[in-house]
Motif scaffolding. Structure first.
Motif, PDB file in Angstrom:
ATOM      1  N   GLY A 119       0.789  -1.228   0.000  1.00 17.69           N
ATOM      2  CA  GLY A 119       0.000   0.000   0.000  1.00 17.69           C
ATOM      3  C   GLY A 119       0.819   1.274   0.000  1.00 17.69           C
ATOM      4  O   GLY A 119       0.258   2.369   0.034  1.00 17.69           O
ATOM      5  N   ASN A 120       2.156   1.156  -0.053  1.00 18.52           N
ATOM      6  CA  ASN A 120       2.995   2.344   0.021  1.00 18.52           C
ATOM      7  C   ASN A 120       3.142   2.984  -1.353  1.00 18.52           C
ATOM      8  O   ASN A 120       3.623   2.334  -2.294  1.00 18.52           O
ATOM      9  CB  ASN A 120       4.375   1.973   0.583  1.00 18.52           C
ATOM     10  N   PRO A 121       2.774   4.260  -1.506  1.00 20.66           N
ATOM     11  CA  PRO A 121       2.828   4.895  -2.833  1.00 20.66           C
ATOM     12  C   PRO A 121       4.248   5.156  -3.327  1.00 20.66           C
ATOM     13  O   PRO A 121       4.445   5.410  -4.523  1.00 20.66           O
ATOM     14  CB  PRO A 121       2.079   6.214  -2.617  1.00 20.66           C
ATOM     15  N   ASP A 122       5.241   5.101  -2.429  1.00 18.88           N
ATOM     16  CA  ASP A 122       6.626   5.351  -2.827  1.00 18.88           C
ATOM     17  C   ASP A 122       7.325   4.099  -3.332  1.00 18.88           C
ATOM     18  O   ASP A 122       8.478   4.154  -3.759  1.00 18.88           O
ATOM     19  CB  ASP A 122       7.428   5.918  -1.656  1.00 18.88           C
ATOM     20  N   ILE A 123       6.638   2.953  -3.270  1.00 19.89           N
ATOM     21  CA  ILE A 123       7.249   1.665  -3.616  1.00 19.89           C
ATOM     22  C   ILE A 123       6.371   0.928  -4.615  1.00 19.89           C
ATOM     23  O   ILE A 123       5.143   0.907  -4.480  1.00 19.89           O
ATOM     24  CB  ILE A 123       7.437   0.804  -2.352  1.00 19.89           C
ATOM     25  N   THR A 124       6.990   0.328  -5.624  1.00 22.40           N
ATOM     26  CA  THR A 124       6.265  -0.566  -6.518  1.00 22.40           C
ATOM     27  C   THR A 124       6.912  -1.941  -6.444  1.00 22.40           C
ATOM     28  O   THR A 124       8.139  -2.082  -6.543  1.00 22.40           O
ATOM     29  CB  THR A 124       6.268  -0.041  -7.971  1.00 22.40           C
ATOM     30  N   LEU A 125       6.107  -2.962  -6.217  1.00 24.75           N
ATOM     31  CA  LEU A 125       6.617  -4.317  -6.053  1.00 24.75           C
ATOM     32  C   LEU A 125       6.795  -4.982  -7.413  1.00 24.75           C
ATOM     33  O   LEU A 125       5.915  -4.911  -8.275  1.00 24.75           O
ATOM     34  CB  LEU A 125       5.666  -5.129  -5.191  1.00 24.75           C
ATOM     35  N   VAL A 126       7.952  -5.598  -7.602  1.00 21.19           N
ATOM     36  CA  VAL A 126       8.244  -6.318  -8.841  1.00 21.19           C
ATOM     37  C   VAL A 126       8.671  -7.731  -8.479  1.00 21.19           C
ATOM     38  O   VAL A 126       8.963  -8.046  -7.324  1.00 21.19           O
ATOM     39  CB  VAL A 126       9.350  -5.614  -9.660  1.00 21.19           C
ATOM     40  N   GLN A 127       8.726  -8.600  -9.481  1.00 25.58           N
ATOM     41  CA  GLN A 127       9.157  -9.969  -9.270  1.00 25.58           C
ATOM     42  C   GLN A 127      10.684 -10.029  -9.128  1.00 25.58           C
ATOM     43  O   GLN A 127      11.403  -9.170  -9.647  1.00 25.58           O
ATOM     44  CB  GLN A 127       8.714 -10.844 -10.444  1.00 25.58           C
ATOM     45  N   PRO A 128      11.209 -11.039  -8.426  1.00 29.02           N
ATOM     46  CA  PRO A 128      12.661 -11.126  -8.228  1.00 29.02           C
ATOM     47  C   PRO A 128      13.476 -11.117  -9.512  1.00 29.02           C
ATOM     48  O   PRO A 128      14.613 -10.651  -9.522  1.00 29.02           O
ATOM     49  CB  PRO A 128      12.825 -12.450  -7.467  1.00 29.02           C
ATOM     50  N   GLU A 129      12.909 -11.631 -10.599  1.00 31.70           N
ATOM     51  CA  GLU A 129      13.656 -11.648 -11.853  1.00 31.70           C
ATOM     52  C   GLU A 129      13.604 -10.322 -12.601  1.00 31.70           C
ATOM     53  O   GLU A 129      14.334 -10.120 -13.577  1.00 31.70           O
ATOM     54  CB  GLU A 129      13.136 -12.768 -12.770  1.00 31.70           C
TER      55      GLU A 129
END
Length: 207
Positions: free
Chosen positions: A26-36
């Motif tokens: 839920g943090n707007p400063d972070i976007t989650l991506v896959q490890p690869e």
């Protein structure tokens, strides 16, 4: 606000991974991506610090995208913290001390080039490096490479997040002396700033 920071979560236990993803999603400063995928920071989570876990830290940090590494473990002794740092970790957190806000702050701090270590581990890490100093041929140590006691004291307090005036007051130095000590360290080891100095000293065993 700039673009969100790309971050991946890596864990040997899917439940630990899911918990970290939930805390950060839920943090707007972070976007989650896959490890690869390309990530600036990777959060690596495990219960205990063993060879398998340290290999995971090293492999994540030396992969094609070379993200900065934050390690979250159930517990961390000074020796385990030193092992994690030597494997490539720039941030260390204990699981019982982590909440969503603290994890997000640590991610952004590490992404900015700083190094984050629980304050109670700093003295233990100093003890670890003192033991290493006593071993013949220890890497990165010696009269030309080590830190003297004043430099260690100042850099330890920098690592603990203390400001120049605080450090000067507690150590009974002038603020100018503290600034000079930090500048001398950064110049000697060709470092960018005090944050880089802390990260370098921890990762090379000087602190």
């Amino acid at each position: 606000m700039g673009n969100p920071l790309p971050l991946c979560v890596v864990a040997l236990d899917p439940l630990l991974e899911a918990g970290a993803v939930s805390a950060l999603s839920g943090n707007p400063d972070i976007t989650l991506v896959q490890p690869e995928e390309k990530a600036d920071v990777a959060v690596v989570i495990f219960d205990r610090v063993g060879r398998r876990e340290l290999d995971l830290v090293n492999a994540t940090g030396t992969g094609p995208h070379r993200p900065a590494i934050i390690v979250i473990a159930s517990d961390l002794s000074p020796a385990e913290a030193a092992d994690a740092i030597n494997a490539g970790a720039r941030g260390l957190l204990r699981r019982n001390e982590v909440n969503a806000d603290r994890l997000a702050r640590t991610v952004l701090t590490v992404a900015g080039g700083d190094c984050t270590v629980p304050p109670d581990l700093i003295d233990g890490l100093l003890d670890q490096s003192t033991e290493t100093d006593a071993q013949p041929g220890a890497r990165g140590h010696g009269p030309d490479w080590g830190l003297d006691e004043r430099e260690r004291a100042v850099l330890r307090m920098v690592a603990d997040g203390r400001e120049t005036d605080e450090i000067a007051k507690e150590l009974c130095y002038s603020a100018r002396t503290v600034t000079t000590v930090v500048r001398d360290i950064t110049q000697r080891f060709r470092l960018r700033n005090r944050a880089h100095a802390v990260a370098y000293a921890l990762r090379t065993g000087l602190l």
